[in-house]
Write a protein that holds these residues in place. Structure first.
Motif, PDB file in Angstrom:
ATOM      1  N   ALA A 169       1.037   5.247 -13.788  1.00  0.00           N
ATOM      2  CA  ALA A 169       1.417   5.871 -12.513  1.00  0.00           C
ATOM      3  C   ALA A 169       2.654   5.159 -11.976  1.00  0.00           C
ATOM      4  N   THR A 170       3.697   5.909 -11.698  1.00  0.00           N
ATOM      5  CA  THR A 170       4.964   5.317 -11.268  1.00  0.00           C
ATOM      6  C   THR A 170       5.256   5.587  -9.801  1.00  0.00           C
ATOM      7  N   THR A 171       6.020   4.668  -9.226  1.00  0.00           N
ATOM      8  CA  THR A 171       6.523   4.797  -7.866  1.00  0.00           C
ATOM      9  C   THR A 171       7.972   4.340  -7.880  1.00  0.00           C
ATOM     10  N   PHE A 172       8.821   5.045  -7.146  1.00  0.00           N
ATOM     11  CA  PHE A 172      10.249   4.756  -7.127  1.00  0.00           C
ATOM     12  C   PHE A 172      10.724   4.433  -5.717  1.00  0.00           C
ATOM     13  N   ALA A 173      11.663   3.514  -5.639  1.00  0.00           N
ATOM     14  CA  ALA A 173      12.435   3.273  -4.417  1.00  0.00           C
ATOM     15  C   ALA A 173      13.879   3.171  -4.880  1.00  0.00           C
ATOM     16  N   GLY A 174      14.781   3.792  -4.148  1.00  0.00           N
ATOM     17  CA  GLY A 174      16.165   3.736  -4.604  1.00  0.00           C
ATOM     18  C   GLY A 174      17.164   4.103  -3.530  1.00  0.00           C
ATOM     19  N   ARG A 175      18.309   3.512  -3.675  1.00  0.00           N
ATOM     20  CA  ARG A 175      19.442   3.857  -2.826  1.00  0.00           C
ATOM     21  C   ARG A 175      19.967   5.230  -3.249  1.00  0.00           C
ATOM     22  N   PRO A 176      20.840   5.836  -2.469  1.00  0.00           N
ATOM     23  CA  PRO A 176      21.365   7.155  -2.835  1.00  0.00           C
ATOM     24  C   PRO A 176      21.985   7.202  -4.235  1.00  0.00           C
ATOM     25  N   GLU A 177      22.566   6.097  -4.690  1.00  0.00           N
ATOM     26  CA  GLU A 177      23.179   6.045  -6.022  1.00  0.00           C
ATOM     27  C   GLU A 177      22.155   6.271  -7.142  1.00  0.00           C
ATOM     28  N   PHE A 178      20.898   6.095  -6.834  1.00  0.00           N
ATOM     29  CA  PHE A 178      19.821   6.280  -7.801  1.00  0.00           C
ATOM     30  C   PHE A 178      19.837   7.694  -8.384  1.00  0.00           C
ATOM     31  N   PHE A 179      20.374   8.644  -7.644  1.00  0.00           N
ATOM     32  CA  PHE A 179      20.382  10.043  -8.070  1.00  0.00           C
ATOM     33  C   PHE A 179      21.667  10.439  -8.798  1.00  0.00           C
ATOM     34  N   ALA A 189      13.576  -5.709  -0.829  1.00  0.00           N
ATOM     35  CA  ALA A 189      14.131  -5.699   0.526  1.00  0.00           C
ATOM     36  C   ALA A 189      15.551  -5.140   0.524  1.00  0.00           C
ATOM     37  N   LYS A 190      16.356  -5.512  -0.469  1.00  0.00           N
ATOM     38  CA  LYS A 190      17.729  -5.005  -0.549  1.00  0.00           C
ATOM     39  C   LYS A 190      17.756  -3.503  -0.793  1.00  0.00           C
ATOM     40  N   VAL A 191      16.876  -3.021  -1.628  1.00  0.00           N
ATOM     41  CA  VAL A 191      16.816  -1.575  -1.883  1.00  0.00           C
ATOM     42  C   VAL A 191      16.359  -0.846  -0.627  1.00  0.00           C
ATOM     43  N   PHE A 192      15.323  -1.357   0.035  1.00  0.00           N
ATOM     44  CA  PHE A 192      14.786  -0.676   1.212  1.00  0.00           C
ATOM     45  C   PHE A 192      15.745  -0.685   2.401  1.00  0.00           C
ATOM     46  N   ARG A 193      16.672  -1.615   2.438  1.00  0.00           N
ATOM     47  CA  ARG A 193      17.662  -1.610   3.532  1.00  0.00           C
ATOM     48  C   ARG A 193      18.504  -0.342   3.498  1.00  0.00           C
ATOM     49  N   ARG A 194      18.692   0.210   2.282  1.00  0.00           N
ATOM     50  CA  ARG A 194      19.476   1.440   2.126  1.00  0.00           C
ATOM     51  C   ARG A 194      18.709   2.473   1.302  1.00  0.00           C
ATOM     52  N   ASN A 195      17.391   2.463   1.411  1.00  0.00           N
ATOM     53  CA  ASN A 195      16.575   3.405   0.650  1.00  0.00           C
ATOM     54  C   ASN A 195      17.009   4.828   0.984  1.00  0.00           C
ATOM     55  N   ASP A 196      17.128   5.654  -0.056  1.00  0.00           N
ATOM     56  CA  ASP A 196      17.545   7.033   0.148  1.00  0.00           C
ATOM     57  C   ASP A 196      16.572   7.743   1.094  1.00  0.00           C
ATOM     58  N   GLU A 197      17.120   8.501   2.017  1.00  0.00           N
ATOM     59  CA  GLU A 197      16.311   9.197   3.016  1.00  0.00           C
ATOM     60  C   GLU A 197      15.287  10.128   2.367  1.00  0.00           C
ATOM     61  N   ARG A 198      15.644  10.723   1.212  1.00  0.00           N
ATOM     62  CA  ARG A 198      14.693  11.602   0.512  1.00  0.00           C
ATOM     63  C   ARG A 198      13.431  10.836   0.133  1.00  0.00           C
ATOM     64  N   MET A 199      13.596   9.588  -0.278  1.00  0.00           N
ATOM     65  CA  MET A 199      12.433   8.796  -0.675  1.00  0.00           C
ATOM     66  C   MET A 199      11.593   8.427   0.530  1.00  0.00           C
ATOM     67  N   THR A 200      12.248   8.033   1.602  1.00  0.00           N
ATOM     68  CA  THR A 200      11.518   7.673   2.815  1.00  0.00           C
ATOM     69  C   THR A 200      10.718   8.872   3.326  1.00  0.00           C
ATOM     70  N   THR A 201      11.334  10.051   3.312  1.00  0.00           N
ATOM     71  CA  THR A 201      10.652  11.271   3.738  1.00  0.00           C
ATOM     72  C   THR A 201       9.438  11.544   2.855  1.00  0.00           C
ATOM     73  N   GLU A 202       9.596  11.299   1.567  1.00  0.00           N
ATOM     74  CA  GLU A 202       8.496  11.535   0.631  1.00  0.00           C
ATOM     75  C   GLU A 202       7.335  10.576   0.875  1.00  0.00           C
ATOM     76  N   TYR A 203       7.631   9.303   1.155  1.00  0.00           N
ATOM     77  CA  TYR A 203       6.566   8.338   1.445  1.00  0.00           C
ATOM     78  C   TYR A 203       5.749   8.801   2.652  1.00  0.00           C
ATOM     79  N   VAL A 204       6.438   9.251   3.689  1.00  0.00           N
ATOM     80  CA  VAL A 204       5.751   9.720   4.901  1.00  0.00           C
ATOM     81  C   VAL A 204       4.899  10.947   4.580  1.00  0.00           C
ATOM     82  N   ALA A 205       5.454  11.884   3.787  1.00  0.00           N
ATOM     83  CA  ALA A 205       4.704  13.085   3.407  1.00  0.00           C
ATOM     84  C   ALA A 205       3.454  12.733   2.609  1.00  0.00           C
TER      85      ALA A 205
END
Length: 148
Positions: free
Chosen positions: A72-82, A12-28
């Motif tokens: 098989a991996t899945t990632f969620a991360g804040r912008p600092e993840f990059f 929940a803490k990560v998803f509150r500030r999940n990087d927009e690139r990741m959110t866009t990828e989930y939707v794609a």
């Protein structure tokens, strides 16, 4: 930087500030935010997810599932993840997950379009395997026995 067994609270803490690139990828990939959280929580429940932290603060969650192709991996991360230092830590940690799971291949499927995405996967040690529709499949070879 450290890791720990992931919890729903960490996610929940990560998803509150999940990087927009990741959110866009989930939707794609065809997932809405609720569905992707359900998938992460399923991995958390069976102990196949780690939270990556910095100074005790959750910055990313890596979830995995074992299948016939490998891990098989899945990632969620804040912008600092990059950030480069975090990417180096993540690279070592993914290898740790791989070794703990009998040194089988790690597979990541990405629907992202960011121009640095392939470079990011390369820094993690992955190689681009193939395109599969809109997805790009990346592969992390098992370590050689002499390197373990």
């Amino acid at each position: 930087m450290e890791y720990k067994i992931a919890t729903a609270s960490d996610l929940a803490k990560v998803f509150r500030r999940n990087d927009e690139r990741m959110t866009t990828e989930y939707v794609a990939a065809g997932f809405n935010p609720r569905k992707i959280k359900e998938l992460f929580n399923a991995s958390i429940k069976v102990g196949q997810a780690h939270t990556l932290t910095e100074k005790g603060e959750p910055l990313a969650v890596i979830a995995w599932q074992l299948n016939s192709q490998g891990i098989a991996t899945t990632f969620a991360g804040r912008p600092e993840f990059f950030n480069p230092s975090f990417v180096r830590f993540c690279r070592r940690h993914i290898r740790h997950i791989q070794i703990d799971n009998k040194n089988i291949p790690v597979v990541a499927c990405s629907y992202g379009t960011h121009e640095q995405l392939q470079r990011w996967f390369e820094l993690l040690g992955f190689t681009k395997q193939r395109k599969f529709g809109a997805a790009t499949v990346y592969y992390l070879q098992p370590k050689h026995a002499g390197d373990l």
